[in-house]
Design a protein around this motif. Structure first.
Motif, mmCIF file in Angstrom:
data_model
loop_
_atom_site.group_PDB
_atom_site.id
_atom_site.type_symbol
_atom_site.label_atom_id
_atom_site.label_comp_id
_atom_site.label_asym_id
_atom_site.label_seq_id
_atom_site.Cartn_x
_atom_site.Cartn_y
_atom_site.Cartn_z
ATOM 1 N N GLU A 100 4.150 0.026 14.399
ATOM 2 C CA GLU A 100 3.881 -1.742 14.560
ATOM 3 C C GLU A 100 2.659 -2.116 13.910
ATOM 4 O OE1 GLU A 100 4.280 -1.795 18.743
ATOM 5 O OE2 GLU A 100 6.780 -1.205 18.581
ATOM 6 N N ASP A 101 1.822 -1.635 14.262
ATOM 7 C CA ASP A 101 0.438 -1.772 13.059
ATOM 8 C C ASP A 101 0.274 -2.148 12.039
ATOM 9 O OD1 ASP A 101 -0.762 -1.841 16.030
ATOM 10 O OD2 ASP A 101 -1.195 0.144 15.460
ATOM 11 N N VAL A 102 1.107 -1.377 10.902
ATOM 12 C CA VAL A 102 1.485 -1.392 10.044
ATOM 13 C C VAL A 102 1.687 -2.736 9.366
ATOM 14 C CG1 VAL A 102 1.975 -0.109 7.856
ATOM 15 C CG2 VAL A 102 0.813 0.946 9.528
ATOM 16 N N ILE A 103 3.137 -3.182 10.075
ATOM 17 C CA ILE A 103 4.538 -3.906 9.766
ATOM 18 C C ILE A 103 3.114 -5.685 9.905
ATOM 19 C CG2 ILE A 103 5.721 -5.549 10.711
ATOM 20 C CD1 ILE A 103 7.278 -2.230 10.341
ATOM 21 N N THR A 104 2.529 -5.274 11.395
ATOM 22 C CA THR A 104 1.501 -6.373 11.535
ATOM 23 C C THR A 104 0.246 -7.133 10.666
ATOM 24 O OG1 THR A 104 2.095 -5.983 13.559
ATOM 25 C CG2 THR A 104 0.058 -7.405 13.521
ATOM 26 N N VAL A 105 -0.674 -5.862 10.364
ATOM 27 C CA VAL A 105 -0.896 -6.180 8.913
ATOM 28 C C VAL A 105 -0.490 -6.513 7.882
ATOM 29 C CG1 VAL A 105 -2.995 -4.485 7.574
ATOM 30 C CG2 VAL A 105 -3.130 -3.953 10.472
ATOM 31 N N ASN A 132 0.813 -0.993 0.377
ATOM 32 C CA ASN A 132 -0.281 0.184 -0.346
ATOM 33 C C ASN A 132 0.747 1.014 0.358
ATOM 34 O OD1 ASN A 132 0.941 0.698 2.687
ATOM 35 N ND2 ASN A 132 -1.109 -0.258 3.985
ATOM 36 N N GLU A 133 0.076 2.820 0.461
ATOM 37 C CA GLU A 133 1.206 3.693 0.397
ATOM 38 C C GLU A 133 1.871 3.522 1.741
ATOM 39 O OE1 GLU A 133 -2.700 4.184 2.390
ATOM 40 O OE2 GLU A 133 -1.751 3.872 0.601
ATOM 41 N N ASN A 134 1.662 2.853 2.140
ATOM 42 C CA ASN A 134 2.763 3.242 3.670
ATOM 43 C C ASN A 134 4.052 1.376 3.614
ATOM 44 O OD1 ASN A 134 1.451 4.978 4.466
ATOM 45 N ND2 ASN A 134 0.064 3.038 5.343
ATOM 46 N N ILE A 135 3.694 0.701 2.699
ATOM 47 C CA ILE A 135 4.468 0.057 3.024
ATOM 48 C C ILE A 135 4.801 -1.410 1.918
ATOM 49 C CG2 ILE A 135 2.741 -2.163 4.941
ATOM 50 C CD1 ILE A 135 5.388 -2.238 6.235
ATOM 51 N N ILE A 136 6.208 -2.235 1.188
ATOM 52 C CA ILE A 136 6.105 -3.220 1.329
ATOM 53 C C ILE A 136 6.083 -4.908 1.852
ATOM 54 C CG2 ILE A 136 6.859 -4.932 -0.849
ATOM 55 C CD1 ILE A 136 7.150 -1.954 -2.515
ATOM 56 N N VAL A 137 5.300 -5.605 2.084
ATOM 57 C CA VAL A 137 5.785 -6.434 2.408
ATOM 58 C C VAL A 137 5.677 -7.871 1.810
ATOM 59 C CG1 VAL A 137 5.773 -8.310 4.628
ATOM 60 C CG2 VAL A 137 5.245 -5.660 4.738
ATOM 61 N N GLU A 138 6.814 -8.677 1.874
ATOM 62 C CA GLU A 138 6.953 -9.735 1.151
ATOM 63 C C GLU A 138 7.341 -11.354 1.551
ATOM 64 O OE1 GLU A 138 8.251 -7.703 -3.863
ATOM 65 O OE2 GLU A 138 9.821 -9.122 -2.448
ATOM 66 N N LEU A 148 5.900 6.870 9.258
ATOM 67 C CA LEU A 148 5.581 6.053 9.810
ATOM 68 C C LEU A 148 6.693 5.755 11.026
ATOM 69 C CD1 LEU A 148 4.731 3.903 7.557
ATOM 70 C CD2 LEU A 148 2.740 4.683 8.637
ATOM 71 N N LEU A 149 7.943 5.810 10.465
ATOM 72 C CA LEU A 149 9.258 5.829 10.975
ATOM 73 C C LEU A 149 8.761 7.246 13.042
ATOM 74 C CD1 LEU A 149 11.843 5.651 8.313
ATOM 75 C CD2 LEU A 149 11.418 3.605 10.249
ATOM 76 N N LYS A 150 7.827 7.721 12.925
ATOM 77 C CA LYS A 150 7.823 9.056 13.581
ATOM 78 C C LYS A 150 7.448 8.666 14.926
ATOM 79 C CE LYS A 150 8.902 13.025 10.940
ATOM 80 N NZ LYS A 150 8.439 14.108 10.104
ATOM 81 N N ASP A 151 6.430 7.546 14.594
ATOM 82 C CA ASP A 151 5.442 6.612 15.727
ATOM 83 C C ASP A 151 5.686 5.528 15.506
ATOM 84 O OD1 ASP A 151 3.289 5.764 17.059
ATOM 85 O OD2 ASP A 151 1.572 7.434 16.507
ATOM 86 N N ASN A 152 6.500 4.854 16.738
ATOM 87 C CA ASN A 152 6.845 3.110 16.480
ATOM 88 C C ASN A 152 4.492 2.486 16.819
ATOM 89 O OD1 ASN A 152 9.471 3.813 16.101
ATOM 90 N ND2 ASN A 152 10.142 3.311 18.622
ATOM 91 N N GLU A 153 4.164 3.080 17.287
ATOM 92 C CA GLU A 153 2.755 2.280 17.087
ATOM 93 C C GLU A 153 1.906 1.801 16.016
ATOM 94 O OE1 GLU A 153 -1.199 2.384 20.488
ATOM 95 O OE2 GLU A 153 0.680 3.268 20.875
ATOM 96 N N ILE A 154 2.521 3.010 15.195
ATOM 97 C CA ILE A 154 1.179 2.603 14.125
ATOM 98 C C ILE A 154 2.460 2.326 13.084
ATOM 99 C CG2 ILE A 154 0.806 4.243 11.927
ATOM 100 C CD1 ILE A 154 0.003 6.662 13.773
#
Length: 97
Positions: A64-69, A33-39, A56-62
Motif C-alpha cells: 500500500e505504501d509503495v503504491i501510494t508513493v 522503480n525496482e518494485n512497481i510501475i504506475v502510469e 511486496l505481495l506478502k506485506d499489504n502495508e508495504i
C-alpha cells in the motif's frame, strides 16, 4: 487596441490553451522503480499499476505504501507539467483554470 484585435488575441489564446491542454491529457506520465510501475495520463486516469517485485505481495502495508508513493509521484509530475505549460496562459487569471 481595438475590440476586433482584442477578440482575435483572446481567440488565439483560447486555441493555444486548448491545444496545450489536449497534449497534456494525451501524455502518459510514469513512475518506475525496482518494485512497481504506475502510469497515469494527463487527465489523471490511472492506466497501469504493475507490481514488479512479487515480494511486496506478502506485506499489504508495504505494498500500500509503495503504491501510494508511486501514484502521488505521478500526480505531482502531472501537476508540475500543467503548471509549466499552462502557467503562461493562466498567470494573473486568479485560478480560473
Amino acid at each position: 487596441m481595438n475590440m476586433q484585435n482584442l477578440m482575435y488575441q483572446a481567440k488565439k489564446l483560447q486555441t493555444e490553451l486548448e491545444k496545450t491542454t489536449k497534449n497534456i491529457e494525451k501524455t502518459l506520465f510514469k513512475y518506475e522503480n525496482e518494485n512497481i510501475i504506475v502510469e497515469i495520463n494527463g487527465k489523471n486516469e490511472l492506466k497501469q499499476i504493475k507490481i514488479i517485485n512479487n515480494e511486496l505481495l506478502k506485506d499489504n502495508e508495504i505494498l500500500e505504501d509503495v503504491i501510494t508513493v508511486a501514484i502521488n509521484n505521478v500526480l505531482e509530475q502531472i501537476k508540475n507539467e500543467k503548471e509549466k505549460k499552462l502557467g503562461k496562459y493562466t498567470n494573473g487569471l486568479g485560478g480560473l483554470f
